[in-house]
Scaffold this motif. Structure first.
Motif, short mmCIF file in Angstrom:
data_model
loop_
_atom_site.label_atom_id
_atom_site.label_comp_id
_atom_site.label_asym_id
_atom_site.label_seq_id
_atom_site.Cartn_x
_atom_site.Cartn_y
_atom_site.Cartn_z
N LEU A 60 1.24 -1.25 -0.29
CA LEU A 60 0.24 0.12 0.18
C LEU A 60 0.52 1.30 -0.28
O LEU A 60 1.82 1.48 0.94
CB LEU A 60 -0.78 -0.03 1.34
N LYS A 61 0.92 1.98 -0.86
CA LYS A 61 1.77 2.72 -1.50
C LYS A 61 3.20 2.92 -1.02
O LYS A 61 4.06 3.07 -0.69
CB LYS A 61 1.90 4.08 -0.24
N GLY A 62 3.43 1.66 -1.45
CA GLY A 62 4.84 0.68 -1.58
C GLY A 62 5.56 0.61 -0.19
O GLY A 62 6.39 0.21 0.32
N ARG A 63 4.36 0.05 0.54
CA ARG A 63 5.04 0.00 2.16
C ARG A 63 4.48 -1.04 2.10
O ARG A 63 3.08 -1.33 2.13
CB ARG A 63 4.99 1.03 3.36
N ALA A 64 4.56 -2.19 3.15
CA ALA A 64 4.14 -3.09 4.63
C ALA A 64 3.35 -2.76 5.56
O ALA A 64 3.39 -1.49 5.97
CB ALA A 64 5.12 -4.74 4.76
N LEU A 65 2.39 -3.37 6.41
CA LEU A 65 1.69 -2.96 7.39
C LEU A 65 2.37 -3.31 8.34
O LEU A 65 1.66 -5.05 9.04
CB LEU A 65 0.37 -3.00 7.47
N LEU A 66 2.91 -3.03 9.54
CA LEU A 66 3.70 -3.07 10.80
C LEU A 66 1.76 -3.74 10.98
O LEU A 66 0.72 -3.05 11.02
CB LEU A 66 3.83 -2.54 11.78
N HIS A 67 2.08 -5.11 12.13
CA HIS A 67 0.57 -6.05 13.02
C HIS A 67 0.68 -6.14 13.85
O HIS A 67 1.97 -7.27 13.99
CB HIS A 67 -0.49 -7.11 11.55
N SER A 68 0.76 -6.83 15.09
CA SER A 68 0.72 -7.06 16.07
C SER A 68 -0.23 -8.43 15.80
O SER A 68 -1.43 -8.56 16.40
CB SER A 68 0.15 -6.54 17.25
N GLN A 69 0.68 -9.40 16.00
CA GLN A 69 -0.36 -10.76 15.47
C GLN A 69 -0.75 -11.93 17.17
O GLN A 69 -0.33 -12.40 17.46
CB GLN A 69 0.75 -12.02 14.50
N GLY A 70 -2.31 -11.82 16.92
CA GLY A 70 -2.54 -12.62 17.47
C GLY A 70 -2.31 -13.91 17.68
O GLY A 70 -3.06 -14.78 18.50
#
Length: 510
Positions: A362-372
């Motif tokens: 998304l706009k050339g970037r990944a998205l940081l995620h707190s994985q459950g």
């Protein structure tokens, strides 16, 4: 165990329905294909359990999560599905029922059913409350019975409308595992009476999640965002092409100090994460031909609104290990020094993810995620959560973690377990929710200790179903996930507190 033996075990498993067996058999078939080319470093990190591809398949042919623009679908119909635009509520519900069966995901069941009140509202002007109740109630039952997966997710709010309130009423009455539900809250738009109804529902059935709508809406452009699966936030008309996660506990075990962790070890494994992300997303976008299908050609999804999710888990164990290496006994969630180190880690991760370009993002970037977490995790806590059974009181709990939430754009969730006496004072739950969101929580989520319907990592299961599963199985696909999670992750040991103070992705080897 040989592949033939495993397949035979699936075929003869008395706890699985024919449809569930088909799903597990298809996963075994996907695993036969050679893995896409990756470096020796990535392979070693995968084998060591430091990074994980979430069992998405050796050659991904569908995105992990897909969020079609359902409003557009209802307005235009579908040439591929031979459907005219909806003109009334019956047609709208019928169109949605049809398309849900054509929306893929990692679970083979749609993880996003839309901002349901918003998309149905144009069709209810001439519908009485009695008729609306009956139609939505039947629709809600249909969803649970035909798409029996707790990762299937409906969004409602933040506006006050009859469809939103009716869905809350029906969900509290039926107390179904599916669909999962998120209520969007905006203090500038949402009346307190509607927020209170959502909190009353939590007392009844541990649903919905309550999302900080202004905080989420800043991160995604038009046509907006959705909360999907457990609690993952992603762009509408897009989704997540892949989710790769890092075990921070394992990373911490491979360094000698906090400084080494932040400046050398974490960046090293982050680079390997991005290599795996690029390999997986490149195969999906460039070789699988997924984006030539009708969801794309009819404008319900756009390829440039998909992004990889950079997931992390095991923050608690990582911080405690790093504190021990520095000679401290401070514990994550209970001590300011340990909490400050955790925040430094989140800040470092955010810097890495927001400055590292990806080809298909998304706009050339990944998205940081707190994985459950997933149900086969052992001795490691999901996301940035405080270890189960050691949680402080809710106010301390919220204050310890609130500062992290701004960094995890694609989803983060804490689950507060509240003593059942809260049912006598649901106003207190609403005040706790408002306080958490005001401090920066992206989502407020709570279980009430006496409820049969409880949240496991982010999805719902019934405790009564877990107790019967090994003998009888379950029609709901995610019951077995909750059963394994309850055995492996101590997830049912969450500490209930008085208020005044989101899964196993493969067939388990038996």
């Amino acid at each position: 165990m040989s592949l033939q033996t495993k397949i035979k075990n699936i075929i003869t498993d008395a706890t699985l329905s024919a449809k569930q067996k088909t799903l597990f058999l298809s996963l075994e078939a996907e695993a036969i294909v050679d893995y896409m080319p990756i470096s020796a470093g990535v392979l070693a990190a995968k084998d060591a359990g430091i990074i994980c591809d979430m069992f998405e398949g050796n050659a991904p042919f569908k995105p992990r999560y897909v969020l079609p623009d359902y409003a557009k679908f209802l307005q235009q119909g579908s040439e591929y599905l031979e459907l005219e635009p909806a003109t009334n509520l019956d047609e709208a519900i019928n169109l949605l029922t049809i398309i849900y069966h054509h929306v893929p995901s990692v679970t083979n069941i749609p993880v996003y059913l839309g901002q349901l009140d918003e998309i149905l509202l144009p069709f209810v002007a001439d519908v009485s409350e009695e008729v609306l109740y009956r139609k939505l109630r039947n629709f809600w039952i249909m969803l649970d019975r035909t798409l029996p997966d707790a990762f299937m997710h409906v969004n409602i709010g933040p506006t006050d409308n009859i469809v939103c309130r009716m869905i809350l009423k029906i969900d509290a009455e039926l107390k179904q595992v599916a669909p999962n539900l998120t209520f969007m809250y905006d203090p500038q738009i949402t009346p307190e009476s509607l927020l209170q109804q959502a909190c009353d529902n939590i007392c009844e059935c541990s649903k919905p999640h309550i999302a900080n709508y202004p905080m989420f809406s800043e991160a995604f452009g038009a046509p907006g965002f959705g909360i999907v699966s457990c609690y993952n936030s992603l762009p509408v008309a897009g989704g997540a092409n892949t989710l790769v996660r890092m075990n921070l506990k394992e990373v911490a075990l491979r360094c000698n100090s906090i400084e080494e962790f932040l400046t050398m070890t974490l960046p090293h494994y982050s680079a390997l994460m991005f290599e795996l992300i690029e390999a997986r997303s490149a195969f999906l976008h460039e070789e699988s031909n997924f984006f030539t299908g009708f969801l794309t050609t009819e404008g319900l999804i756009n390829e440039d609104r998909f992004a990889p999710m950079f997931g992390i888990f095991g923050m608690a164990e990582a911080v405690n290990i790093l504190m021990e290496k520095s000679g401290s006994t401070a514990k994550y969630g209970h001590n300011e020094e340990a909490n400050a180190i955790a925040l430094q880690i989140s800040e470092a991760l955010n810097e890495i993810v927001t400055t590292t370009p990806v080809k298909h993002g998304l706009k050339g970037r990944a998205l940081l995620h707190s994985q459950g977490g997933i149900s086969c995790d052992h001795e490691v806590t999901p996301g940035i959560r405080i270890p189960y059974g050691t949680e402080p009181d809710p106010v301390v709990h919220i204050k310890a973690l609130a500062a992290h939430h701004k960094y995890y754009v694609s989803g983060i969730s804490e689950i507060l377990t509240i003593e059942e006496t809260i049912k006598n004072n649901p106003l207190a739950l609403m005040q706790l929710c408002k306080g958490a969101l005001a401090l920066g929580f992206r989502e407020f989520t709570a279980n009430v200790a006496s409820n049969d319907l409880v949240r496991i990592t982010g999805y719902m299961v019934k405790l009564s179903d877990i107790s019967k599963f090994k003998e009888e199985g379950s029609r709901t696909n995610t019951t077995w996930l909750g059963t394994e999670a309850s055995e492996n992750t101590r997830i049912l040991e969450r500490q209930p507190r008085v208020v005044s103070r989101e899964m196993s992705p493969v067939y388990p080897t038996k």
